[in-house]
Design a protein around this motif. Structure first.
Motif, PDB file in Angstrom:
ATOM      1  N   GLU A 291       1.003  -1.237   0.032  1.00  0.00           N
ATOM      2  CA  GLU A 291      -0.153   0.057  -0.022  1.00  0.00           C
ATOM      3  C   GLU A 291       0.722   1.455   0.025  1.00  0.00           C
ATOM      4  O   GLU A 291       0.605   2.324  -0.765  1.00  0.00           O
ATOM      5  N   ARG A 292       1.917   1.254   0.851  1.00  0.00           N
ATOM      6  CA  ARG A 292       2.842   2.470   0.739  1.00  0.00           C
ATOM      7  C   ARG A 292       3.646   2.380  -0.637  1.00  0.00           C
ATOM      8  O   ARG A 292       3.610   3.615  -0.957  1.00  0.00           O
ATOM      9  N   LEU A 293       3.886   1.529  -1.270  1.00  0.00           N
ATOM     10  CA  LEU A 293       4.473   1.576  -2.685  1.00  0.00           C
ATOM     11  C   LEU A 293       3.188   2.148  -3.691  1.00  0.00           C
ATOM     12  O   LEU A 293       3.877   3.114  -4.318  1.00  0.00           O
ATOM     13  N   ASN A 294       2.250   1.637  -3.675  1.00  0.00           N
ATOM     14  CA  ASN A 294       1.380   2.434  -4.239  1.00  0.00           C
ATOM     15  C   ASN A 294       0.960   3.797  -4.183  1.00  0.00           C
ATOM     16  O   ASN A 294       0.809   4.547  -5.119  1.00  0.00           O
ATOM     17  N   ARG A 297       3.750   5.740  -5.750  1.00  0.00           N
ATOM     18  CA  ARG A 297       3.528   5.925  -7.378  1.00  0.00           C
ATOM     19  C   ARG A 297       2.487   6.752  -7.572  1.00  0.00           C
ATOM     20  O   ARG A 297       2.699   7.574  -8.724  1.00  0.00           O
ATOM     21  N   ARG A 298       1.332   6.748  -7.021  1.00  0.00           N
ATOM     22  CA  ARG A 298       0.346   7.709  -7.376  1.00  0.00           C
ATOM     23  C   ARG A 298       0.629   9.071  -7.309  1.00  0.00           C
ATOM     24  O   ARG A 298       0.127  10.147  -7.929  1.00  0.00           O
ATOM     25  N   LEU A 299       1.533   9.421  -6.174  1.00  0.00           N
ATOM     26  CA  LEU A 299       1.961  10.865  -5.779  1.00  0.00           C
ATOM     27  C   LEU A 299       3.353  11.063  -6.274  1.00  0.00           C
ATOM     28  O   LEU A 299       3.738  12.353  -6.163  1.00  0.00           O
ATOM     29  N   ARG A 300       3.732  10.101  -7.240  1.00  0.00           N
ATOM     30  CA  ARG A 300       5.104  10.596  -8.203  1.00  0.00           C
ATOM     31  C   ARG A 300       6.271  10.895  -7.136  1.00  0.00           C
ATOM     32  O   ARG A 300       6.667  11.947  -7.282  1.00  0.00           O
TER      33      ARG A 300
END
Length: 337
Positions: A291-294, A297-300
């Motif tokens: 979840e932290r990785l996703n 990625r969403r916040l670049r």
């Protein structure tokens, strides 16, 4: 002659009897003095007691630091290198001390071999009450009724006090003028500031650790947290944003209960180099890391990296050695131009 002797004897006995009665009245007070109330001193925090024990066992490494109005103990080790790379500030998790045998202790002792000073902080106790511990309101005994309750009940039942009437034929309570007696002004208690919470105390300790690192003229300062210590490190960097800290290391990061903002929100707002180390063999930890990785990625996120490690419950020494090597390698890559 015998009558005169008898009268003289009685004359002597009367003063002696009066003297004995007066002496006995003075020596025996009507009420016994109140016994002094024993005041129980405040109990020291568990973390403070452990820090004192560490300072006793490791006097050459213990460094007393000042954080606001309280003093705390940190463990410092210099780098085993003529040209140190920087200083790593270690933040233990909830329930851990500055020399915890997992993560904190091994890293603070091994990183000096890689050219890094280490400063391991002792953290304050959590704000959450211990299980089974009654709160102050629940533990306080019921207050005793006021002393005049029985007198009020007696008057309500028609039992007037045995006060003699005055010469005018009225009781003292009826002849007194209520305007003659001015009520005493109420004394308002002075406002007291609430004691600082866990977040404020931890921020003050990190401030003190940074001041110590700057006094050492460390070329690079890194915050490394384990468990909830990683959350507090990320929160401090998000709130204070010190210019001389550009690296954050998190090992088995875990957010404390009832704390805002969330860990994912903190990591999304941080724009500095972040290393997230976790043990992939543990199901909940693996799901939280995903979840932290996703979120990153969403916040670049410009420089967020995860490092998965293999848990070795049967061989803790090898597990800690592997963690040290991966941390050392991550720090070395960050120093490359």
């Amino acid at each position: 002659m015998s009558l005169k002797i008898l009268v003289g004897t009685l004359a002597l006995l009367v003063p002696l009897g009066a003297w004995a009665e007066e002496t006995g009245t003075q020596s025996a007070p009507d009420t016994a003095p109140d016994a002094p109330v024993a005041v129980r001193p405040a109990l020291a925090e568990r973390s403070a007691l452990e820090a004192q024990e560490l300072a006793r066992r490791l006097p050459q490494q213990a460094v007393p630091l000042q954080a606001g109005d309280e003093r705390f103990v940190a463990l410092h080790l210099p780098a085993n290198d003529g040209q140190p790379k920087g200083l790593v500030i270690l933040l233990p998790g909830n329930g851990e001390n500055a020399d915890w045998p997992l993560v904190i202790g091994p890293l603070r002792k091994r990183l000096p071999d890689a050219g890094w000073h280490t400063l391991s902080l002792s953290m304050p106790d959590a704000d959450e009450p211990l299980p089974g511990r009654a709160t102050a309101a629940e533990a306080a005994p019921e207050t005793a009724p006021p002393a005049d309750t029985e007198a009020d009940a007696s008057q309500a039942a028609g039992n007037l006090p045995d006060s003699p009437p005055s010469e005018a034929g009225y009781l003292p309570a009826e002849t007194a003028d209520p305007l003659d007696e001015e009520p005493e002004p109420a004394v308002e208690p002075e406002p007291t500031e609430p004691p600082p919470g866990q977040a404020e105390r931890i921020s003050a300790r990190i401030d003190s650790a940074l001041a110590f690192a700057r006094q050492q003229q460390a070329a690079t300062i890194v915050l490394l947290g384990h468990g909830t210590g990683a959350y507090w490190a990320a929160r401090y960097l998000q709130e204070r944003a010190p210019a001389d800290i550009r690296q954050l290391l998190m090992v088995q990061v875990r957010a404390p209960a009832n704390q805002e903002p969330s860990l994912e929100q903190l990591l999304g707002e941080l724009r500095l180099a972040t290393g997230d180390f976790y043990f992939e063999d543990r199901g909940p930890a693996r799901a939280a890391a995903r979840e932290r990785l996703n979120t990153s990625r969403r916040l670049r996120h410009p420089d967020y990296r995860q490092v998965a490690l293999q848990a070795l419950p049967a061989d803790r020494a090898s597990e800690q050695e592997l963690l040290y090597r991966r941390i050392r390698g991550w720090l070395a890559r960050q120093l490359q131009p």
